[in-house]
Structure formats: C-alpha cells, structure tokens
Design a protein around this motif. Structure first.
Motif, PDB file in Angstrom:
ATOM      1  N   ASP A  67       0.839  -1.197   0.000  1.00  0.00           N
ATOM      2  CA  ASP A  67       0.000   0.000   0.000  1.00  0.00           C
ATOM      3  C   ASP A  67       0.878   1.253   0.000  1.00  0.00           C
ATOM      4  O   ASP A  67       1.947   1.274   0.589  1.00  0.00           O
TER       5      ASP A  67
ATOM      6  N   LEU B 194      -1.717   4.202  10.371  1.00  0.00           N
ATOM      7  CA  LEU B 194      -1.242   2.944   9.793  1.00  0.00           C
ATOM      8  C   LEU B 194      -1.633   1.742  10.642  1.00  0.00           C
ATOM      9  O   LEU B 194      -1.310   0.597  10.278  1.00  0.00           O
TER      10      LEU B 194
ATOM     11  N   ASP C 100       1.312  10.100   7.389  1.00  0.00           N
ATOM     12  CA  ASP C 100       0.626   9.047   8.138  1.00  0.00           C
ATOM     13  C   ASP C 100       1.241   8.793   9.513  1.00  0.00           C
ATOM     14  O   ASP C 100       0.603   8.184  10.371  1.00  0.00           O
TER      15      ASP C 100
ATOM     16  N   VAL D 170       2.129   4.594   1.348  1.00  0.00           N
ATOM     17  CA  VAL D 170       2.204   5.227   2.656  1.00  0.00           C
ATOM     18  C   VAL D 170       2.822   6.601   2.482  1.00  0.00           C
ATOM     19  O   VAL D 170       3.819   6.771   1.775  1.00  0.00           O
TER      20      VAL D 170
ATOM     21  N   GLY E 150      -6.210   1.605   2.155  1.00  0.00           N
ATOM     22  CA  GLY E 150      -4.931   2.207   1.809  1.00  0.00           C
ATOM     23  C   GLY E 150      -5.063   3.117   0.605  1.00  0.00           C
ATOM     24  O   GLY E 150      -6.125   3.241  -0.002  1.00  0.00           O
TER      25      GLY E 150
ATOM     26  N   LEU F  71      -3.163  -1.332   8.991  1.00  0.00           N
ATOM     27  CA  LEU F  71      -2.192  -2.118   8.241  1.00  0.00           C
ATOM     28  C   LEU F  71      -1.311  -2.943   9.176  1.00  0.00           C
ATOM     29  O   LEU F  71      -0.982  -4.098   8.881  1.00  0.00           O
TER      30      LEU F  71
END
Length: 525
Positions: A306, A338, A312, A308, A350, A341
């Motif tokens: 994903d 996050l 984040d 990022v 995401g 995840l």
C-alpha cells in the motif's frame, strides 16, 4: 485521503484520560512506546531487506523481519526541513505555509505530534537532527521544542571526520534513564548520516567494500570508479546509522521494553546525489520504511505494498496513544493511521496514489526563488508539473547549482560538460526541464524516458492531471489556486538569505554544502 481515526483499544483511551484527570493516582500505562528512527538522505531500496547487497543493514532487516516492510512509502517533499515538517504535523508541505520551504521559520499554528503526546503523559525527546534546518520559534522566551528536549551531549570518536561525533545510542540510553516516572516514551533518533560530506574512498578503505559490490549505477550517472566510490562511501554512512539502531534495540531488550515499543525506521529524502535529493523523481521521494512492534503487529514478516505517506506517521502515533485528533490541538491531519495495516485488518483502507511537490529548497536563484513542482505517483506512472520551466531545477549554474550538494559525482558531471562542450549526464542532472514530465515508473524507475509528448499516453496524462488537481484543490494548495508566489515571499531563516543577488553583486558569500568548483564561470542558457 482522510479516513476516520481507528482506535486500538478502549483501554489506551481510558488510561490516557486517567493520566490527565488523576495525575496523582498510580496507574499502569499500557500505551506503547515510540522510537522513530530517521536516516538523513537514504534512498529506497538501499537496505538489505530490499535485496540490496552493497549496503549492510542488519538492524533495519531485523525490524522488517520481525515487523512489517513497506515498499511504497513516499515523502510529499524530498528535502530535509519540509519532509520532516510533514512527519511532525501530519500535513502535506503545501498545507504548512512557511514550513513548505527549506530553512524556514516554523509556523506557530502547527502543533507537532510530540507536543500533543506530551499533553497526555508521554516522555519525549530526540537526539542529533530533529526538525531541521530552520528556526522553530520561541515559547515563553525559550526556543520551541518541536520534538522535546535534545539528548545529544554524549560524544564518541567517529570512524571518519565526516561522520557526526554524537553517540546516538548512548544518548538514547540516557533518555531512557531520565524517564524516572516510567512514562510511555516517544523518542526521535535523527542520525546525521548519510548526509554529505563523505571522506572519499572510506567505503572501500574502512568499510571493506569493493567497487564491483555495486550491482547497478543509475543511468543518469556515468558508471565509473569515482561514482562507485561515492556510492560506497554513502553506504558506509548508512551502516553507521544502522549500527546505532541495533544498539538501541539492544537497550530495549535488556530493559524488557522491546515488546511494547513501536520502532519506525525510515529516511527523510533520497540520497544526496545529483537528480535525487531535492528533486521530485521516483528515487527522490520513494523511501525505505520498516515498522516493528512485537506486542502489536499481527502476522509479522509481511510486506505491505500500500502507498504510505509521511503524513501518516503523526496520526498513527496519536492513534496508538489513545489520543483523538479532535482533542490533540493539532491542525487537521491529512494522513491516515497505519494501525489497520499493522493489525492486518482485511478492511484496512490504503492509498493507490501519492501527490508530491516542492517549493523553495536551497537558495541560488534570483530573489530566492524556488522551483515549484506538483506531481502524482501511482503503481505505474509518475507525472510532474514544473510551474517555472525557465528556471534551473538544481539552482543557477553561476551560483553552483546550490540545490545539489557538492560531491565527487557532481564534480565529475560538471567537468564532463566543461571538457566536452556538452554532456548527456549534465543534461539529465542539471539542465532545464520541460513544463510537464511523464514516466512509466513500473518500467522506467530512473525516469529517463519522458512520455509526455507521446500521443499513446495522452489519455493517461489527462487522467493523472485531473486526479492530482482535484486532490490538491481539496487540500487547499495555494499553488493550484493561483497564489503560489506566496511560497517565495516567505523569508529564509538563516543569514544567507538573498544569496544570489548578493553573490552576483560581488559580496564574498559562500554556501558550505557545495564545492567552490561547482560554480560556473561562464553564463549558461
């Protein structure tokens, strides 16, 4: 790209409330510690966990192996101060007023995640390079501590004169000892490596490396001994950063604190070489990231593809601390936590793209002008809009291309043009760029083949432009609304402001990050 903040457990929130309202009451605080580790100018994929064999990073590799490894992490802005500003505020650089620029005055209005965590009982601090360079401002007549107090007094004898003498690991241990009340902690490990300068050939002479260890030299540089030595010297400094990370992990193990500590390892922008650091290409903004949290991460050893963003990190830290964004005192966060995840949740949302950009980085243009860019990255493509293609991307030649650090690689390329009258490497690294660029990075990650004028990609370009513009409008980017000149009006916070005009008028003013031989004696068009 904003999602609702996910709360880890009600327990974390209850503990935080208890800490605030009943400070005299002894409570067991189960909130995790946070150790944020950031190298200074390290590119993806230069770590062992990504398959890079000429950079040895056993500590990073352990974090990835026992935690999760991310393959699509991007900073919105590939330069030290604006990239770090995105981390600590949770906002994109074009949403940060003065802090969009390099070496700015940090705006009072933007509270950092560390300041917010202090309010709910976290013990905070940092070592070496925090948010920098720039002026953080003052609070009650004292310098504002964006990341808490500095723990940088313990020194060591570095392996080379170019490596910092700050003993990062020993200072982290000192920080842990200073936490007398046993509060959950949030510590920023800000290495000065692998930032320039390097001692030439130390990768070979001290690091035991060989020139043929480098398995690939990017196509926009010459493949010769000078460049390979430069790359190995860079690797040697990354390994210094990693050795201190390894010691910090060891301290946490010895103290029984590792299980409930989130360890985040990344870098602020790409390697300090031509066409990477300070630009907005794939290798400029794409950065390493691994996160370890033995007590929290589900199904460790995963590789997460994903997208990022550096925005984040702040919402993630608030999330694990049980602190609602609405109660943090921070400006609206653009990033996403996050935590879904990390928890391997099937409904984790995401990104499938990243918007990137820059304004003024280092000086060296008339009137301290920047080189504004906005761009969008997907799995397949990178589109860039250069708003002032008449300007020099790396800075004006007559002031030494100041948005590119002095280096053996830079010197070789500049001398190649001077000796031969022209140079394909100079064109790629220091020449002017068109107003638009489009690269199929799934096949061309080095961004060597600009497809923007290829009719086969006209529809793709139009879709990317529409997506980028829509996103930037939603985020209130002044550049997209026609007010981008405001970024050039923000003053540079150090005495070298107005560098170009002063230098060209004959003032003896020097920039320490370039070589004097970088300065062109003839005017280039």
């Amino acid at each position: 790209m904003k999602t609702n903040q996910i709360k880890i457990t009600i327990l974390f929130f209850v503990v935080a409330v208890n800490f605030i309202s009943c400070k005299q009451q002894k409570v067991t605080d189960e909130r995790p510690n946070i150790l944020f580790c950031i190298a200074d100018d390290q590119s993806f994929p230069h770590a062992g966990a990504y398959g890079c064999n000429w950079v040895k990073t056993p500590a990073f590799d352990r974090v990835a192996r026992e935690g999760v490894l991310f393959t699509n992490t991007y900073t919105p802005n590939a330069k030290c101060a604006p990239s770090r500003a995105c981390i600590i505020t949770g906002r994109n650089s074009w949403q940060l007023e003065e802090a969009a620029n390099h070496v700015p005055y940090f705006p009072v209005k933007f509270k950092t995640y560390a300041e917010a965590l202090t309010d709910v009982g976290y013990f905070i601090g940092y070592t070496a390079k925090g948010w920098a360079p720039g002026d953080p401002g003052e609070v009650d007549g004292k310098q504002r501590q964006l990341l808490g107090p500095s723990f940088s007094n313990i020194k060591l004898t570095p392996p080379t004169k170019s490596i910092s003498n700050v003993d990062y690991a020993a200072n982290f241990e000192k920080f842990l000892e200073a936490n007398k009340e046993g509060q959950p902690f949030c510590f920023w490990y800000g290495s000065h490596e692998p930032h320039r300068r390097y001692e030439f050939k130390t990768g070979v002479e001290l690091g035991g490396k060989n020139l043929d260890d480098v398995d690939h030299v990017f196509g926009f540089w010459p493949d010769n001994d000078t460049v390979r030595h430069d790359m190995l010297d860079y690797a040697f400094e990354i390994e210094h950063f990693d050795k201190h990370l390894n010691k910090m992990i060891g301290f946490l193990e010895e103290k029984g604190m590792l299980d409930n500590t989130i360890i985040v390892v990344t870098a602020d922008n790409g390697m300090p070489f031509p066409r990477i650091k300070g630009q907005e290409y794939e290798l400029s903004n794409h950065l390493p990231l691994a996160i370890m949290w033995p007590k929290g991460i589900k199904n460790p050893g995963r590789v997460i593809k994903d997208f990022v963003s550096f925005t984040d990190f702040a919402p993630t830290f608030l999330d694990v601390a049980g602190l609602l964004e609405s109660e943090s005192g921070m400006q609206k966060l653009e990033g996403n936590s996050l935590v879904p995840l990390l928890f391997d949740e099937t409904d984790a949302k995401g990104r499938d793209f990243m918007v990137i950009g820059k304004e003024r980085h280092d000086l060296g243009r008339p009137d301290d002008q920047g080189y504004p860019i906005r761009g969008i990255v997907t799995d397949e493509y990178l589109y860039l809009r250069n708003f002032h293609p008449e300007r020099w991307p790396a800075g004006n030649p007559e002031t030494g291309y100041m948005n590119c650090d002095g280096s053996p690689t830079k010197s070789w390329i500049l001398n190649d043009r001077r000796s031969n009258g022209k140079s394909k490497y100079w064109d790629l690294n220091f020449g002017k760029n068109p107003a638009e660029e489009l690269y199929k990075i799934s096949e061309d990650p080095e961004c060597l083949n600009n497809l923007v004028d290829n009719p086969e990609f006209e529809k793709i370009k139009a879709e990317l432009v529409e997506q980028m513009t829509s996103e930037l409008k939603a985020e209130g980017d002044p550049r997209i609304f026609g007010n981008g000149d405001i970024f050039d009006s923000y003053p540079y916070s150090e005495p070298s402001r107005n560098f170009y005009n002063r230098f060209m008028s004959g003032e003896d003013i020097k920039a320490g990050w370039i070589n004097q031989s970088d300065i062109e004696k003839e005017k280039l068009e």
